[in-house]
Write a protein that holds these residues in place. Structure first.
Motif, mmCIF file in Angstrom:
data_model
loop_
_atom_site.group_PDB
_atom_site.id
_atom_site.type_symbol
_atom_site.label_atom_id
_atom_site.label_comp_id
_atom_site.label_asym_id
_atom_site.label_seq_id
_atom_site.Cartn_x
_atom_site.Cartn_y
_atom_site.Cartn_z
ATOM 1 N N LYS A 1 72.582 37.874 -10.155
ATOM 2 C CA LYS A 1 71.542 38.417 -11.020
ATOM 3 C C LYS A 1 72.056 39.632 -11.788
ATOM 4 N N ALA A 2 72.737 40.519 -11.095
ATOM 5 C CA ALA A 2 73.240 41.737 -11.732
ATOM 6 C C ALA A 2 74.308 41.412 -12.782
ATOM 7 N N LEU A 3 75.209 40.494 -12.457
ATOM 8 C CA LEU A 3 76.271 40.124 -13.392
ATOM 9 C C LEU A 3 75.711 39.410 -14.627
ATOM 10 N N ALA A 4 74.736 38.525 -14.414
ATOM 11 C CA ALA A 4 74.159 37.789 -15.545
ATOM 12 C C ALA A 4 73.436 38.735 -16.490
ATOM 13 N N ALA A 5 72.720 39.703 -15.938
ATOM 14 C CA ALA A 5 72.027 40.680 -16.782
ATOM 15 C C ALA A 5 73.039 41.536 -17.551
ATOM 16 N N TRP A 6 74.103 41.953 -16.880
ATOM 17 C CA TRP A 6 75.150 42.741 -17.529
ATOM 18 C C TRP A 6 75.813 41.947 -18.654
ATOM 19 N N ARG A 7 76.146 40.682 -18.386
ATOM 20 C CA ARG A 7 76.782 39.848 -19.411
ATOM 21 C C ARG A 7 75.875 39.679 -20.622
ATOM 22 N N GLU A 8 74.586 39.509 -20.365
ATOM 23 C CA GLU A 8 73.634 39.325 -21.459
ATOM 24 C C GLU A 8 73.614 40.559 -22.363
ATOM 25 N N MET A 9 73.578 41.716 -21.763
ATOM 26 C CA MET A 9 73.526 42.947 -22.555
ATOM 27 C C MET A 9 74.845 43.212 -23.278
ATOM 28 N N GLU A 10 75.955 42.867 -22.647
ATOM 29 C CA GLU A 10 77.255 43.007 -23.316
ATOM 30 C C GLU A 10 77.315 42.093 -24.538
ATOM 31 N N ALA A 11 76.848 40.858 -24.385
ATOM 32 C CA ALA A 11 76.882 39.896 -25.488
ATOM 33 C C ALA A 11 75.958 40.333 -26.621
ATOM 34 N N GLN A 12 74.781 40.851 -26.269
ATOM 35 C CA GLN A 12 73.860 41.337 -27.298
ATOM 36 C C GLN A 12 74.476 42.512 -28.054
ATOM 37 N N ASP A 13 75.052 43.423 -27.310
ATOM 38 C CA ASP A 13 75.619 44.620 -27.928
ATOM 39 C C ASP A 13 76.747 44.276 -28.893
ATOM 40 N N LYS A 14 77.552 43.296 -28.543
ATOM 41 C CA LYS A 14 78.684 42.901 -29.389
ATOM 42 C C LYS A 14 78.310 41.776 -30.361
ATOM 43 N N ASN A 15 77.111 41.206 -30.178
ATOM 44 C CA ASN A 15 76.646 40.065 -30.972
ATOM 45 C C ASN A 15 77.668 38.930 -30.960
ATOM 46 N N ILE A 16 78.052 38.550 -29.761
ATOM 47 C CA ILE A 16 78.929 37.398 -29.581
ATOM 48 C C ILE A 16 78.322 36.483 -28.515
ATOM 49 N N PRO A 17 78.661 35.206 -28.492
ATOM 50 C CA PRO A 17 78.109 34.305 -27.468
ATOM 51 C C PRO A 17 78.428 34.807 -26.071
ATOM 52 N N ARG A 18 77.488 34.624 -25.153
ATOM 53 C CA ARG A 18 77.690 35.139 -23.791
ATOM 54 C C ARG A 18 78.934 34.530 -23.140
ATOM 55 N N GLY A 19 79.269 33.302 -23.511
ATOM 56 C CA GLY A 19 80.455 32.675 -22.946
ATOM 57 C C GLY A 19 81.736 33.352 -23.362
ATOM 58 N N ARG A 20 81.688 34.121 -24.455
ATOM 59 C CA ARG A 20 82.883 34.863 -24.880
ATOM 60 C C ARG A 20 83.127 36.068 -23.972
ATOM 61 N N ILE A 21 82.077 36.542 -23.345
ATOM 62 C CA ILE A 21 82.236 37.621 -22.367
ATOM 63 C C ILE A 21 82.820 37.041 -21.083
ATOM 64 N N MET A 22 82.151 35.981 -20.614
ATOM 65 C CA MET A 22 82.575 35.365 -19.354
ATOM 66 C C MET A 22 81.857 34.024 -19.219
ATOM 67 N N ARG A 23 82.574 32.990 -18.820
ATOM 68 C CA ARG A 23 81.968 31.679 -18.627
ATOM 69 C C ARG A 23 81.083 31.667 -17.388
ATOM 70 N N ASP A 24 80.136 30.750 -17.351
ATOM 71 C CA ASP A 24 79.214 30.655 -16.219
ATOM 72 C C ASP A 24 79.959 30.457 -14.899
ATOM 73 N N GLU A 25 80.968 29.577 -14.912
ATOM 74 C CA GLU A 25 81.696 29.287 -13.675
ATOM 75 C C GLU A 25 82.424 30.523 -13.163
ATOM 76 N N THR A 26 82.950 31.309 -14.102
ATOM 77 C CA THR A 26 83.651 32.530 -13.704
ATOM 78 C C THR A 26 82.682 33.531 -13.101
ATOM 79 N N LEU A 27 81.525 33.659 -13.722
ATOM 80 C CA LEU A 27 80.510 34.584 -13.216
ATOM 81 C C LEU A 27 80.093 34.195 -11.804
#
Length: 403
Positions: free
Chosen positions: A220-246
């Motif tokens: 839960k914590a990692l998914a929320a962090w990834r979402e905010m990182e992706a929003q901040d950079k305006n890039i797809p969340r998978g570019r931050i980290m793939r689901d399997e990696t998370l």
């Protein structure tokens, strides 16, 4: 129908919207790009009714989309018609914080007048108008300018055909008296909650590696962090980290930032870069998932077991029979996970409420409770009440065989 040139200025747009505001309905479609961004980039809007249609360029210098957005979100007198409009509605919500209303989706409506589960636009046009949609511009980069005449013609076709088809679908719905079936579906499509990004709920879209509260808390914590990182950079969340990696990190958290370089799916740079430090901070602060947030086992209540799985299979057969009899899409009546939940003993289900209970849910419940049986009449599978079967030796024999 009058087709306008591409609209690139606010005055012409306002004049068009003023005319369309007098219509009972408008058909709407959008073209957008989101391959390289978190937020979809609106590149073109098509809108029209039975008399006129136009494409609007939201990327044109100085254009103000307010007349269009006001028509779509604030004018309750005009029905907004889409086909598979979920992503279109999402874009409008992102721009305004509101969704189009009232709304009608022809893909959803087709489920009530045919057995089509998710009919595509080209097939819709083919089935209702006997015309073939030119698919040559499907993979256009809609953000590039200038757009060719062919691209604009292709895009406008998405609303010109729809303006002809929609009244016909509506007429058939009225004849079958199934319009009320769709009211809740359309309201669900227009529900703003569907389009509100809530980072702390992002983990629910992921496949949980286990039911361990500590693992799920980290997920839960990692998914929320990834979402905010992706929003901040305006890039797809998978570019931050793939689901399997998370999920892998949540299940097997690294002991130090240097260990991130050993995680499959992450580059060597994570061992000492800033984003790696932020990830490790999130892991250190993550807490076990509270009991009241734990997902229901298998998302269907209690485990089915062998006998429950057989009951679920019978329910799926019943669903096929009912959908065929009514000539509707099975998915409109019930979903597979609902059938399995019913077989597992749950009763607080959409299929047991409202019109769904009347046309399918009651029979499904009776099948589970032993008051309904399968039978074959004239080579067709039908349903029969157990008391009816008892009065007919042949039906009783068939019902016994089905059991």
């Amino acid at each position: 129908m009058k087709i306008h040139p591409l609209i690139t200025d606010t005055t012409t747009l306002a004049e068009l919207c003023a005319r369309l505001a007098q219509s009972p309905f408008v058909c709407v479609d959008t073209e957008f790009m989101r391959e390289n961004t978190y937020w979809p980039e609106l590149c073109l809007v098509q809108i029209g009714n039975e008399e006129e249609a136009a494409a609007i360029d939201p990327l044109a210098d100085g254009i103000d989309l307010s007349p269009l957005l006001d028509l779509l979100t604030d004018n309750e007198d005009v029905l907004k018609v889409f086909h598979a409009g979920g992503q279109d509605v999402e874009i409008i919500f992102n721009l305004t914080g509101k969704t189009p209303h009232p709304i009608f989706d022809t893909q959803i409506a087709m489920m009530a007048v045919s057995q089509s589960e998710q009919i595509g636009y080209a097939n819709l046009v083919e089935s209702w108008l006997g015309k073939t949609v030119d698919k040559g511009a499907r993979f256009t980069d809609w953000s590039r300018r200038p757009l060719s005449d062919r691209q604009i013609e292709y895009a406008i076709g998405d609303v010109t055909y729809l303006a002809t088809i929609f009244p016909r679908i509506l007429k058939k719905l009225r004849k079958t008296d199934r319009g009320v079936w769709l009211d809740a579906e359309m309201e669900r499509l227009a529900d703003a909650a569907n389009y509100q990004v809530q980072p702390d709920q992002a983990w629910q879209r992921l496949r949980a590696p286990s039911r361990n509260a500590a693992v799920l808390g980290r997920m839960k914590a990692l998914a929320a962090w990834r979402e905010m990182e992706a929003q901040d950079k305006n890039i797809p969340r998978g570019r931050i980290m793939r689901d399997e990696t998370l999920a892998d990190i949540a299940g097997h958290p690294p002991k130090s930032q240097a260990d991130l370089a050993k995680v499959r799916g992450l580059s060597q740079g994570w061992r000492d870069n800033e984003i790696g430090r932020r990830l490790m901070a999130v892991l250190e602060q993550a807490e076990p998932l509270p009991k009241d947030e734990m997902p229901i086992r298998n998302e269907r209540g209690a485990p089915l077991g062998k006998e429950g799985s057989l009951v679920a299979d019978l329910l799926k057969l019943l669903l096929k029979i009912k959908a065929r009899e009514l000539d509707v899409a099975a998915r409109l009546l019930a979903r597979s996970d609902e059938l399995e939940a019913l077989a597992a003993g749950l009763r607080d289900l959409p299929m047991l409420q409202g019109w769904r209970r009347e046309v399918f849910g009651r029979d499904a419940l009776e099948l589970v409770e032993g008051r309904l049986a399968f039978a074959v009449k004239e080579g067709r599978m039908v349903m029969t009440r157990v008391d009816e079967a008892a009065a007919d030796p042949l039906l009783q024999e068939q019902a016994d065989a089905a059991e």
